[in-house]
Design a protein around this motif. Structure first.
Motif, mmCIF file in Angstrom:
data_model
loop_
_atom_site.group_PDB
_atom_site.id
_atom_site.type_symbol
_atom_site.label_atom_id
_atom_site.label_comp_id
_atom_site.label_asym_id
_atom_site.label_seq_id
_atom_site.Cartn_x
_atom_site.Cartn_y
_atom_site.Cartn_z
ATOM 1 N N MET A 157 -25.103 28.794 -15.785
ATOM 2 C CA MET A 157 -24.807 27.466 -16.267
ATOM 3 C C MET A 157 -23.616 26.904 -15.509
ATOM 4 S SD MET A 157 -27.250 27.193 -18.318
ATOM 5 C CE MET A 157 -28.244 28.608 -17.937
ATOM 6 N N ALA A 158 -23.577 25.612 -15.384
ATOM 7 C CA ALA A 158 -22.557 24.955 -14.572
ATOM 8 C C ALA A 158 -21.482 24.305 -15.425
ATOM 9 C CB ALA A 158 -23.208 23.885 -13.695
ATOM 10 N N HIS A 159 -20.291 24.226 -14.827
ATOM 11 C CA HIS A 159 -19.212 23.416 -15.398
ATOM 12 C C HIS A 159 -19.234 22.108 -14.609
ATOM 13 C CE1 HIS A 159 -15.381 22.285 -17.151
ATOM 14 N NE2 HIS A 159 -15.027 21.893 -15.944
ATOM 15 N N ILE A 160 -19.365 20.998 -15.324
ATOM 16 C CA ILE A 160 -19.513 19.693 -14.678
ATOM 17 C C ILE A 160 -18.360 18.791 -15.088
ATOM 18 C CG2 ILE A 160 -20.993 17.657 -14.423
ATOM 19 C CD1 ILE A 160 -23.337 19.530 -15.368
ATOM 20 N N ILE A 161 -17.653 18.264 -14.091
ATOM 21 C CA ILE A 161 -16.678 17.210 -14.355
ATOM 22 C C ILE A 161 -17.478 15.915 -14.296
ATOM 23 C CG2 ILE A 161 -14.569 16.063 -13.610
ATOM 24 C CD1 ILE A 161 -13.749 18.763 -12.323
ATOM 25 N N PHE A 162 -17.448 15.170 -15.401
ATOM 26 C CA PHE A 162 -18.346 14.044 -15.622
ATOM 27 C C PHE A 162 -17.518 12.783 -15.814
ATOM 28 C CE2 PHE A 162 -21.295 11.576 -18.299
ATOM 29 C CZ PHE A 162 -22.539 11.858 -17.729
ATOM 30 N N TYR A 163 -17.464 11.936 -14.788
ATOM 31 C CA TYR A 163 -16.717 10.677 -14.855
ATOM 32 C C TYR A 163 -17.651 9.565 -15.319
ATOM 33 C CZ TYR A 163 -13.075 12.780 -11.927
ATOM 34 O OH TYR A 163 -12.077 13.571 -11.424
ATOM 35 N N THR A 164 -17.259 8.878 -16.383
ATOM 36 C CA THR A 164 -18.059 7.768 -16.867
ATOM 37 C C THR A 164 -17.169 6.773 -17.601
ATOM 38 O OG1 THR A 164 -20.107 7.191 -18.004
ATOM 39 C CG2 THR A 164 -18.672 8.824 -19.089
ATOM 40 N N LYS A 165 -17.776 5.698 -18.068
ATOM 41 C CA LYS A 165 -17.057 4.728 -18.877
ATOM 42 C C LYS A 165 -17.106 5.212 -20.320
ATOM 43 C CE LYS A 165 -17.022 -0.008 -20.463
ATOM 44 N NZ LYS A 165 -16.959 0.373 -21.878
ATOM 45 N N PRO A 166 -15.968 5.436 -20.930
ATOM 46 C CA PRO A 166 -15.966 5.861 -22.336
ATOM 47 C C PRO A 166 -16.754 4.880 -23.201
ATOM 48 C CG PRO A 166 -13.778 6.078 -21.406
ATOM 49 C CD PRO A 166 -14.615 5.332 -20.385
ATOM 50 N N GLY A 167 -17.592 5.422 -24.076
ATOM 51 C CA GLY A 167 -18.378 4.599 -24.974
ATOM 52 C C GLY A 167 -19.733 4.193 -24.443
ATOM 53 N N THR A 222 -21.482 23.064 -19.415
ATOM 54 C CA THR A 222 -20.293 22.555 -20.077
ATOM 55 C C THR A 222 -19.813 21.329 -19.308
ATOM 56 O OG1 THR A 222 -18.847 24.038 -18.834
ATOM 57 C CG2 THR A 222 -19.586 24.802 -20.977
ATOM 58 N N LEU A 223 -19.446 20.299 -20.053
ATOM 59 C CA LEU A 223 -19.009 19.058 -19.429
ATOM 60 C C LEU A 223 -17.562 18.774 -19.773
ATOM 61 C CD1 LEU A 223 -22.190 18.740 -19.437
ATOM 62 C CD2 LEU A 223 -21.723 16.319 -19.320
ATOM 63 N N GLU A 224 -16.840 18.378 -18.769
ATOM 64 C CA GLU A 224 -15.460 17.921 -18.924
ATOM 65 C C GLU A 224 -15.495 16.425 -18.638
ATOM 66 O OE1 GLU A 224 -11.311 18.449 -16.450
ATOM 67 O OE2 GLU A 224 -12.696 20.149 -16.504
ATOM 68 N N GLU A 225 -15.522 15.626 -19.700
ATOM 69 C CA GLU A 225 -15.632 14.179 -19.523
ATOM 70 C C GLU A 225 -14.286 13.581 -19.136
ATOM 71 O OE1 GLU A 225 -17.029 10.102 -21.795
ATOM 72 O OE2 GLU A 225 -17.312 12.021 -22.796
ATOM 73 N N ARG A 226 -14.332 12.704 -18.139
ATOM 74 C CA ARG A 226 -13.151 11.968 -17.704
ATOM 75 C C ARG A 226 -13.514 10.496 -17.589
ATOM 76 N NH1 ARG A 226 -10.701 15.848 -12.895
ATOM 77 N NH2 ARG A 226 -10.557 17.732 -14.166
ATOM 78 N N SER A 227 -12.547 9.647 -17.806
ATOM 79 C CA SER A 227 -12.781 8.211 -17.712
ATOM 80 C C SER A 227 -12.815 7.785 -16.246
ATOM 81 C CB SER A 227 -11.682 7.440 -18.435
ATOM 82 O OG SER A 227 -11.822 6.058 -18.164
ATOM 83 N N LEU A 228 -13.931 7.207 -15.862
ATOM 84 C CA LEU A 228 -14.071 6.658 -14.522
ATOM 85 C C LEU A 228 -13.076 5.519 -14.312
ATOM 86 C CD1 LEU A 228 -15.935 6.534 -11.926
ATOM 87 C CD2 LEU A 228 -17.166 4.747 -13.129
ATOM 88 N N LEU A 229 -12.777 4.811 -15.403
ATOM 89 C CA LEU A 229 -11.940 3.617 -15.312
ATOM 90 C C LEU A 229 -10.457 3.923 -15.204
ATOM 91 C CD1 LEU A 229 -13.742 1.440 -17.996
ATOM 92 C CD2 LEU A 229 -14.248 1.668 -15.549
#
Length: 140
Positions: free
Chosen positions: A1-11, A28-35
């Motif tokens: 399984m992969a660890h993914i840093i996931f940049y997106t717009k919150p919401g 597993t995802l590490e969400e970060r704000s693209l903005l």
């Protein structure tokens, strides 16, 4: 399984569905704000390198939808500068999968690299009905 840093717009509801699908495959995802990320041409370009210049843009961004911004109209350098200063325009999500970086949620490519398979009819995009269009807006 992969660890993914996931940049997106919150919401963004499309991102919620994309993350849920990836997590259902055990990633597993590490969400970060693209903005709010500090983008420079050097940090952003690797995510976009495999795409045509006009594909670097989020087609749902208000400036693109209104025709104020024409994807592909600027030079590569000017486009990178614009996207870094106005990240709502960047095609999303941006994903870093163990050092491999990409922009957008391309179902065929994700299947090809063995990350996940998108079920037929599964909605992975942003649509107007999602939170009244909040996915495209720049509100923070």
């Amino acid at each position: 399984m992969a660890h993914i840093i996931f940049y997106t717009k919150p919401g963004c509801m499309g991102a919620v569905r994309q993350k849920a699908l990836l997590e259902s495959y055990g990633h597993t995802l590490e969400e970060r704000s693209l903005l709010s990320a500090e983008w420079t041409p050097e940090t952003l370009e690797p995510y976009l390198a495999s795409l045509e210049l006009k594909e670097w843009f989020n087609p749902n961004a208000p400036a693109v939808k209104s025709g104020q911004m024409i994807p592909g109209a600027l030079s590569r350098e000017d486009t990178l500068d614009l996207l870094c200063s106005n990240p709502i325009l960047i095609k999303r999500p941006l994903m870093n999968i163990g050092g491999q970086v990409l922009a957008g949620f391309d179902a065929e490519y994700l299947k090809e690299i063995g990350l996940c398979e998108v079920p037929s009819g599964y909605n992975t995009g942003c649509h107007k009905e999602d939170q009244g269009g909040a996915c495209a807006s720049s509100g923070s």
